[in-house]
Scaffold this motif. Structure first.
Motif, PDB file in Angstrom:
ATOM      1  N   ALA A  91     -17.530  36.422 -40.496  1.00  0.00           N
ATOM      2  CA  ALA A  91     -17.020  36.098 -41.959  1.00  0.00           C
ATOM      3  C   ALA A  91     -18.708  35.535 -43.097  1.00  0.00           C
ATOM      4  O   ALA A  91     -19.675  35.939 -43.754  1.00  0.00           O
ATOM      5  CB  ALA A  91     -16.046  35.426 -42.455  1.00  0.00           C
ATOM      6  N   LEU A  92     -19.272  34.107 -42.241  1.00  0.00           N
ATOM      7  CA  LEU A  92     -19.514  33.511 -43.952  1.00  0.00           C
ATOM      8  C   LEU A  92     -21.104  34.475 -43.845  1.00  0.00           C
ATOM      9  O   LEU A  92     -21.714  34.354 -44.658  1.00  0.00           O
ATOM     10  CB  LEU A  92     -19.658  32.493 -43.674  1.00  0.00           C
ATOM     11  CG  LEU A  92     -20.708  31.454 -44.418  1.00  0.00           C
ATOM     12  CD1 LEU A  92     -20.187  31.432 -45.776  1.00  0.00           C
ATOM     13  CD2 LEU A  92     -20.352  29.542 -44.296  1.00  0.00           C
TER      14      LEU A  92
ATOM     15  N   LEU B  49     -17.202  42.526 -37.687  1.00  0.00           N
ATOM     16  CA  LEU B  49     -16.397  41.061 -37.702  1.00  0.00           C
ATOM     17  C   LEU B  49     -14.825  41.636 -37.175  1.00  0.00           C
ATOM     18  O   LEU B  49     -13.622  40.762 -36.745  1.00  0.00           O
ATOM     19  CB  LEU B  49     -16.276  41.155 -38.810  1.00  0.00           C
ATOM     20  CG  LEU B  49     -15.504  40.370 -40.156  1.00  0.00           C
ATOM     21  CD1 LEU B  49     -15.470  38.554 -38.898  1.00  0.00           C
ATOM     22  CD2 LEU B  49     -15.514  39.950 -40.749  1.00  0.00           C
TER      23      LEU B  49
ATOM     24  N   LEU C 151      -6.820  28.687 -41.313  1.00  0.00           N
ATOM     25  CA  LEU C 151      -8.077  29.515 -40.607  1.00  0.00           C
ATOM     26  C   LEU C 151      -7.892  31.023 -39.131  1.00  0.00           C
ATOM     27  O   LEU C 151      -9.278  31.470 -39.080  1.00  0.00           O
ATOM     28  CB  LEU C 151      -9.488  28.746 -39.887  1.00  0.00           C
ATOM     29  CG  LEU C 151     -10.239  27.465 -40.878  1.00  0.00           C
ATOM     30  CD1 LEU C 151     -10.723  26.858 -40.707  1.00  0.00           C
ATOM     31  CD2 LEU C 151     -10.944  28.566 -41.669  1.00  0.00           C
TER      32      LEU C 151
ATOM     33  N   VAL D  73     -11.739  40.433 -35.011  1.00  0.00           N
ATOM     34  CA  VAL D  73     -10.797  39.774 -35.480  1.00  0.00           C
ATOM     35  C   VAL D  73      -9.230  40.620 -35.416  1.00  0.00           C
ATOM     36  O   VAL D  73      -8.511  39.873 -34.770  1.00  0.00           O
ATOM     37  CB  VAL D  73     -11.239  39.390 -37.358  1.00  0.00           C
ATOM     38  CG1 VAL D  73      -9.674  39.224 -37.785  1.00  0.00           C
ATOM     39  CG2 VAL D  73     -11.783  38.782 -37.974  1.00  0.00           C
TER      40      VAL D  73
ATOM     41  N   PHE E  69     -12.905  21.509 -43.864  1.00  0.00           N
ATOM     42  CA  PHE E  69     -12.140  22.022 -42.082  1.00  0.00           C
ATOM     43  C   PHE E  69     -10.957  21.496 -41.810  1.00  0.00           C
ATOM     44  O   PHE E  69      -9.938  22.029 -42.045  1.00  0.00           O
ATOM     45  CB  PHE E  69     -13.502  22.795 -41.980  1.00  0.00           C
ATOM     46  CG  PHE E  69     -14.318  24.198 -42.453  1.00  0.00           C
ATOM     47  CD1 PHE E  69     -13.412  25.398 -42.759  1.00  0.00           C
ATOM     48  CD2 PHE E  69     -15.274  23.495 -43.401  1.00  0.00           C
ATOM     49  CE1 PHE E  69     -14.244  26.142 -43.522  1.00  0.00           C
ATOM     50  CE2 PHE E  69     -16.462  24.718 -43.487  1.00  0.00           C
ATOM     51  CZ  PHE E  69     -15.709  25.297 -43.388  1.00  0.00           C
TER      52      PHE E  69
ATOM     53  N   ALA F 196     -13.958  33.121 -35.759  1.00  0.00           N
ATOM     54  CA  ALA F 196     -13.882  34.301 -36.932  1.00  0.00           C
ATOM     55  C   ALA F 196     -14.946  33.410 -38.572  1.00  0.00           C
ATOM     56  O   ALA F 196     -15.181  34.637 -39.185  1.00  0.00           O
ATOM     57  CB  ALA F 196     -12.162  34.349 -37.537  1.00  0.00           C
ATOM     58  N   TYR F 197     -14.405  32.965 -39.013  1.00  0.00           N
ATOM     59  CA  TYR F 197     -15.236  32.124 -40.302  1.00  0.00           C
ATOM     60  C   TYR F 197     -17.040  32.737 -40.382  1.00  0.00           C
ATOM     61  O   TYR F 197     -17.349  32.357 -41.487  1.00  0.00           O
ATOM     62  CB  TYR F 197     -14.412  30.511 -40.493  1.00  0.00           C
ATOM     63  CG  TYR F 197     -14.888  30.343 -41.524  1.00  0.00           C
ATOM     64  CD1 TYR F 197     -13.979  30.844 -43.193  1.00  0.00           C
ATOM     65  CD2 TYR F 197     -15.984  29.427 -42.472  1.00  0.00           C
ATOM     66  CE1 TYR F 197     -15.000  30.508 -44.898  1.00  0.00           C
ATOM     67  CE2 TYR F 197     -16.296  29.471 -43.575  1.00  0.00           C
ATOM     68  CZ  TYR F 197     -16.350  29.292 -44.476  1.00  0.00           C
ATOM     69  OH  TYR F 197     -16.134  29.614 -45.672  1.00  0.00           O
TER      70      TYR F 197
ATOM     71  N   GLN G 259     -21.587  37.206 -42.461  1.00  0.00           N
ATOM     72  CA  GLN G 259     -21.322  38.324 -43.365  1.00  0.00           C
ATOM     73  C   GLN G 259     -22.281  38.153 -44.695  1.00  0.00           C
ATOM     74  O   GLN G 259     -23.002  39.504 -45.624  1.00  0.00           O
ATOM     75  CB  GLN G 259     -20.585  39.393 -43.494  1.00  0.00           C
ATOM     76  CG  GLN G 259     -19.556  39.356 -42.175  1.00  0.00           C
ATOM     77  CD  GLN G 259     -20.408  40.609 -41.222  1.00  0.00           C
ATOM     78  OE1 GLN G 259     -20.450  41.528 -41.681  1.00  0.00           O
ATOM     79  NE2 GLN G 259     -20.213  40.630 -40.591  1.00  0.00           N
TER      80      GLN G 259
ATOM     81  N   VAL H 183     -14.967  39.122 -48.033  1.00  0.00           N
ATOM     82  CA  VAL H 183     -16.373  39.667 -46.885  1.00  0.00           C
ATOM     83  C   VAL H 183     -16.997  41.232 -47.384  1.00  0.00           C
ATOM     84  O   VAL H 183     -18.290  41.411 -48.047  1.00  0.00           O
ATOM     85  CB  VAL H 183     -16.270  39.374 -45.322  1.00  0.00           C
ATOM     86  CG1 VAL H 183     -17.267  40.232 -45.258  1.00  0.00           C
ATOM     87  CG2 VAL H 183     -15.946  38.631 -44.902  1.00  0.00           C
TER      88      VAL H 183
ATOM     89  N   ALA I 104     -15.623  24.866 -38.697  1.00  0.00           N
ATOM     90  CA  ALA I 104     -14.406  25.666 -38.665  1.00  0.00           C
ATOM     91  C   ALA I 104     -14.471  26.572 -37.308  1.00  0.00           C
ATOM     92  O   ALA I 104     -14.663  25.963 -36.040  1.00  0.00           O
ATOM     93  CB  ALA I 104     -15.228  27.259 -39.393  1.00  0.00           C
ATOM     94  N   ASN I 105     -14.256  28.232 -36.977  1.00  0.00           N
ATOM     95  CA  ASN I 105     -13.616  28.785 -35.802  1.00  0.00           C
ATOM     96  C   ASN I 105     -14.558  29.767 -36.402  1.00  0.00           C
ATOM     97  O   ASN I 105     -15.813  29.557 -36.949  1.00  0.00           O
ATOM     98  CB  ASN I 105     -12.427  29.356 -35.657  1.00  0.00           C
ATOM     99  CG  ASN I 105     -11.702  30.282 -36.913  1.00  0.00           C
ATOM    100  OD1 ASN I 105     -12.873  30.448 -37.878  1.00  0.00           O
ATOM    101  ND2 ASN I 105     -10.454  30.418 -37.103  1.00  0.00           N
TER     102      ASN I 105
ATOM    103  N   TYR J 133      -7.204  32.848 -44.192  1.00  0.00           N
ATOM    104  CA  TYR J 133      -8.356  33.658 -43.432  1.00  0.00           C
ATOM    105  C   TYR J 133      -7.869  35.271 -43.917  1.00  0.00           C
ATOM    106  O   TYR J 133      -9.505  35.806 -44.404  1.00  0.00           O
ATOM    107  CB  TYR J 133      -8.561  33.905 -42.030  1.00  0.00           C
ATOM    108  CG  TYR J 133      -9.302  34.309 -41.366  1.00  0.00           C
ATOM    109  CD1 TYR J 133     -10.889  33.995 -41.122  1.00  0.00           C
ATOM    110  CD2 TYR J 133      -9.683  35.448 -40.801  1.00  0.00           C
ATOM    111  CE1 TYR J 133     -12.242  34.171 -41.446  1.00  0.00           C
ATOM    112  CE2 TYR J 133     -10.485  35.579 -40.427  1.00  0.00           C
ATOM    113  CZ  TYR J 133     -11.838  35.672 -40.616  1.00  0.00           C
ATOM    114  OH  TYR J 133     -13.107  36.606 -39.886  1.00  0.00           O
TER     115      TYR J 133
ATOM    116  N   ALA K 172     -11.841  35.041 -31.850  1.00  0.00           N
ATOM    117  CA  ALA K 172     -11.382  34.848 -33.499  1.00  0.00           C
ATOM    118  C   ALA K 172     -11.488  33.392 -33.338  1.00  0.00           C
ATOM    119  O   ALA K 172     -12.047  32.745 -33.956  1.00  0.00           O
ATOM    120  CB  ALA K 172     -10.847  35.735 -33.752  1.00  0.00           C
ATOM    121  N   LYS K 173     -10.628  32.720 -32.576  1.00  0.00           N
ATOM    122  CA  LYS K 173      -9.873  31.887 -33.423  1.00  0.00           C
ATOM    123  C   LYS K 173     -10.509  30.314 -31.913  1.00  0.00           C
ATOM    124  O   LYS K 173     -10.714  29.665 -32.510  1.00  0.00           O
ATOM    125  CB  LYS K 173      -8.739  31.233 -32.236  1.00  0.00           C
ATOM    126  CG  LYS K 173      -7.238  31.746 -33.172  1.00  0.00           C
ATOM    127  CD  LYS K 173      -6.224  31.636 -32.537  1.00  0.00           C
ATOM    128  CE  LYS K 173      -5.149  32.668 -31.717  1.00  0.00           C
ATOM    129  NZ  LYS K 173      -4.203  32.479 -31.366  1.00  0.00           N
TER     130      LYS K 173
END
Lengths: 113, 529
Positions: free
Chosen positions: A80-81, A55, B245, A59, B225, A76-77, A83, B94, A73-74, B87, A66-67
Motif C-alpha cells: 500500500a505504501l 493491491l 495491520l 488484499v 509497527f 499489505a502495508y 502505491q 491509497v 510491518a506486513n 488497515y 497480505a499478512k
C-alpha cells in the motif's frame, strides 16, 4: 471556444474548415507528437491501474500473502505504501516526457503560425 | 468520500474544552473574510470571477486542488476509520492519491486547452451545444449537491462536537453562510485562497500530530509497527490482541473494494469542482505542474494518516475511539499535546470543511450560469454585460441556501455518507467517459454524450437505491459501491449512442479539436496584469 457566439455552419463550410485543420493534423510532426504521447500515456495508464488493482486483489483474495510479515510491518502495508511512491514516480516520469511534448508542440505552432 | 465512511453517523461524545478552539475558529473566519473582501475589490469580469483571471500559479493551484479535495471526511473520517478498522481504512488513503494519475495523464491538459470555465466546455467544443451543456450541467449539479449535503451534515455534527455550545442547526447555518459569502462576493479568487490556507493548516496540523505520535514510540518505526500489530482490545468482555495491520477488519467482500477502487480512480478525474480548478492557471503546462504539487501534498497527507490513524488506535483508550471514531484525531491531539493543540486541530477540521464546500458551491454555480443560463437558455449571448457573473452569484446563494435547508431537514442522525460515494460513482460513470470520448474519439456524437451522461447518472443512483444502502434487507444489488456496474454501463451507453447516430459537424471539427487539445493553440489566456 473564445467566441461564444457561434452561427451554425453549413456542411460545406464545416468541411472547408476541417480541411485546413486536417492539413495541420496530418503534418508528420503533429502525427509524431500524438504517437509519442500515446506511446507514453497508454502504457503508463495500464501500468498504474494494474499496480493499484493488484493491491486490492491481493488484499481481498490472497490474505496469507497480505499478512506475511516483512520487517516491522506486513506485505499489505508495504505494498500500500509503495502505491504512493509509484504514483509520484509515474508523475515524475510523465513530467519529463511532457517537457519533450511541449517542445514538439511549440515547434509545430511556430511553423504553423 | 466513499459510502462506507462513518464520519457522519457518529453520536456526539461530549468533549470538554477551553475557549481556545472558539478563538482559533474566529481567527480563521476573520482571515478568510479579509481575503474575500480583498478578492471582491480586485476582481471584475467573468474570467476573474469564474477562473481567478487564470493567474493562479502552479504551486498555488496545487495547494488549492489539495485543499479542494481533502475533505473533513478524509481527515477525521479516515483517521477514525483506521483507528477502528486498521488497515482497511488505510486503503482509502491509497486510492485518493493514485486517482490523481488519471487526472494528470489524461484529463487536466486537454481540459485546460479546450475549455473556458466548465467541464461541459470540452463536450460543447464539437457536439451540439445546448443538449450536451444541459445534460452536463445537470450531472455537475447532482455531483456537487450530493457531495455538498454530505459535507454540510458532517459539518453540523462536527462543529457541534468541537464547540459544544453550538447546536447542529446553528453550525450548519454558520458554515453555509460563510461559504455563500466567500463564493458570492469573492468568487474563484477567494475560494482559491481559502483552499490554499486550509491546505497549509491541514498539512501543518497533520505533520505536528504525526511527530507527536512518533515521539511516543521513541521515533522508532519498529516500535510503532510492533505496537499497532498487537493492540489490546476488549470484545464481549474478553480481552484479545488485535493486529491492526491485517486487512479485513472492515471490508468483507473484495468485489466491493474493487468497485470502490474503480469509482475512486476514475471518479476523481470527473469531479467538477476539481476540474474547474485547472481553468484558474495560465496554460496547460501550469495545469500539469499544479497536479504535481497537488500529488505531493495529497500523497504526504495520506501517508501521514498512518501515524495519526494507527496512532489513535494504539494510544487512545478503545472506548474513547469507539464512542466517536471521527473525533480520534482531535482526541489524539488533546491527549498528546493538550487543549491548545486540540483547539488547533479542531480549527483545521473546520477550515477543511469550509474550503471544500466553497469549492463545491462555485462549481455548481459556475455550471448553472455558464452552461445552463448563458448557453442553453440564451444561446451563448449575454443580454447585459456582467449577466453571467450575476446569475452565478445568485445561483451560489440559492445552492447554498438550499443545501443549508436540506442539511437541517435531514438532521444530524441521517446517514448521508452514501451521498459522497454516489458523487464519486456519478463522476466516474457519467462524466469521465464522455470527457475522454469527446477528446479522443472522432465518431463520438451528441446522442452518445447524452446517453453516457444520462445512463451513468441514473444507473449510479439506481444501484445505490437497490443496494445495501437503499434496501436494508435483501438488496437486489449486492455491493455498497455501484462503480463496477455503473461505469461499464455509462461507457456502453456513450459508445452505442454514438454508433447508432452520425454527426457530420462533430467529425468535421475533430481535427481542429485534436490540434488545439494537444498543442494549446487558441486556448483561453490569462488576464493581463
Amino acid at each position: 471556444m473564445s467566441d461564444p457566439e457561434k452561427k451554425p455552419l453549413s456542411d460545406a463550410e464545416l468541411d472547408a474548415q476541417a480541411q485546413v485543420w486536417e492539413k495541420v493534423a496530418h503534418r508528420p510532426e503533429f502525427e509524431k507528437l500524438l504517437t509519442d504521447k500515446a506511446r507514453f500515456i497508454v502504457p503508463a495508464s495500464i501500468f498504474f491501474l494494474v499496480y493499484y488493482f493488484a493491491l486490492i486483489v491481493i488484499v481481498g483474495y490472497f490474505p496469507d500473502l497480505a499478512k506475511k510479515k516483512i520487517g516491522p510491518a506486513n506485505f499489505a502495508y508495504w505494498f500500500a505504501l509503495s502505491q504512493f511512491f509509484m504514483s509520484w514516480i509515474v508523475a515524475w516520469v510523465y513530467v519529463r516526457a511532457a517537457n519533450r511534448f511541449d517542445k514538439q508542440s511549440a515547434a509545430i505552432l511556430d511553423e504553423h503560425a | 468520500m466513499p459510502s462506507t465512511l462513518p464520519l457522519l453517523l457518529a453520536e456526539a461524545a461530549p468533549v470538554k474544552q477551553s475557549p481556545a478552539a472558539l478563538i482559533m475558529f474566529l481567527a480563521f473566519v476573520a482571515a478568510t473574510l479579509l481575503i474575500t473582501w480583498w478578492s471582491a475589490r480586485k476582481s471584475s469580469g467573468a474570467s476573474a470571477y469564474f477562473a481567478a483571471g487564470r493567474r493562479i500559479t502552479g504551486w498555488q493551484n496545487g495547494l488549492a486542488v489539495a485543499g479542494d479535495y481533502m475533505s473533513a471526511a478524509s481527515f477525521l473520517g479516515i483517521a477514525g476509520m483506521i483507528a477502528t478498522s486498521g488497515y482497511d481504512g488505510f486503503m482509502y488513503s491509497v486510492g485518493f492519491l493514485v486517482a490523481y494519475l488519471t487526472v494528470l495523464l489524461v484529463v487536466a491538459e486537454p481540459l485546460r486547452n479546450l475549455g473556458k470555465y466548465t467541464m461541459a466546455d470540452v463536450l460543447a467544443y464539437r457536439l451540439r451545444e445546448r443538449p450536451v451543456r444541459a445534460m452536463a450541467s445537470l450531472s455537475t449539479l447532482c455531483v456537487s449537491v450530493f457531495y455538498m449535503i454530505a459535507q454540510m451534515v458532517g459539518a453540523g455534527v462536527l462543529v457541534k462536537e468541537l464547540l459544544p455550545g453550538i447546536g447542529f442547526n446553528t453550525a450548519v447555518i454558520g458554515v453555509g453562510a460563510l461559504m455563500i459569502v466567500y463564493v458570492v462576493f469573492g468568487g474563484m479568487l477567494a475560494t482559491t485562497w481559502v483552499q490554499i490556507i486550509k491546505a497549509v493548516l491541514l498539512m501543518s496540523g497533520s505533520l505536528f500530530l504525526s511527530i507527536l505520535v512518533m515521539k511516543e514510540f521513541g521515533f522508532s518505526f519498529t516500535q510503532f509497527f510492533d505496537s499497532i500489530s498487537a493492540i489490546k482490545q476488549t470484545k464481549d468482555g474478553q480481552e484479545t490482541i488485535v493486529n491492526f495491520l491485517t486487512p479485513g477488519m472492515k471490508f468483507k467482500d473484495p468485489l466491493d473494494q474493487i468497485s470502490l477502487g474503480l469509482a475512486l480512480v476514475l471518479g476523481t478525474a470527473g469531479l467538477p469542482h476539481i476540474l474547474i480548478r485547472f481553468y484558474t492557471v495560465p496554460d496547460a503546462k501550469t495545469a500539469r505542474v499544479s497536479v504535481i504539487w497537488a500529488m505531493i501534498i495529497i500523497g504526504l497527507f495520506y501517508i501521514m494518516t498512518t501515524f495519526f490513524g494507527f496512532g489513535a488506535a494504539a494510544l487512545l483508550p478503545q472506548e474513547a475511539v469507539a464512542a466517536n471514531p471521527n473525533m480520534s484525531a482531535p482526541l489524539l491531539a488533546k491527549t498528546l499535546a493538550g487543549d491548545i493543540f486540540f483547539a488547533f486541530i479542531s480549527a483545521v477540521a473546520f477550515a477543511t470543511i469550509l474550503a471544500v464546500v466553497a469549492g463545491l458551491t462555485i462549481s455548481a454555480s459556475t455550471s448553472f450560469a455558464h452552461d445552463f443560463f448563458t448557453n442553453v437558455i440564451h444561446h451563448g449571448k449575454e443580454h447585459r454585460p456582467g449577466e453571467e457573473v450575476r446569475v452565478a452569484r445568485i445561483t451560489a446563494f440559492v445552492v447554498g441556501a438550499a443545501s443549508i435547508a436540506i442539511a437541517i431537514l435531514l438532521g444530524p442522525s441521517i446517514n448521508v455518507a452514501f451521498l459522497v460515494g454516489l458523487a464519486f460513482a456519478v463522476a466516474a460513470s457519467a462524466n469521465l467517459p464522455v470527457i475522454l470520448m469527446s477528446v479522443f474519439w472522432k465518431r463520438f456524437t451528441t446522442t452518445g454524450a447524452i446517453c453516457g451522461l444520462g445512463v451513468g447518472l441514473v444507473s449510479s443512483i439506481v444501484f445505490i437505491l437497490i443496494g445495501p444502502t437503499g434496501m436494508k434487507e435483501n438488496p437486489i444489488f449486492p455491493l455498497q459501491n455501484p462503480g463496477i456496474a455503473s461505469i461499464p454501463l455509462g461507457l456502453l451507453a456513450a459508445w452505442i449512442g454514438s454508433l447508432v447516430t452520425r454527426e457530420h459537424s462533430a467529425e468535421a471539427k475533430f481535427p481542429e479539436m485534436k490540434v488545439r487539445a494537444h498543442t494549446g493553440h487558441g486556448a483561453e489566456e490569462a488576464e493581463p496584469h
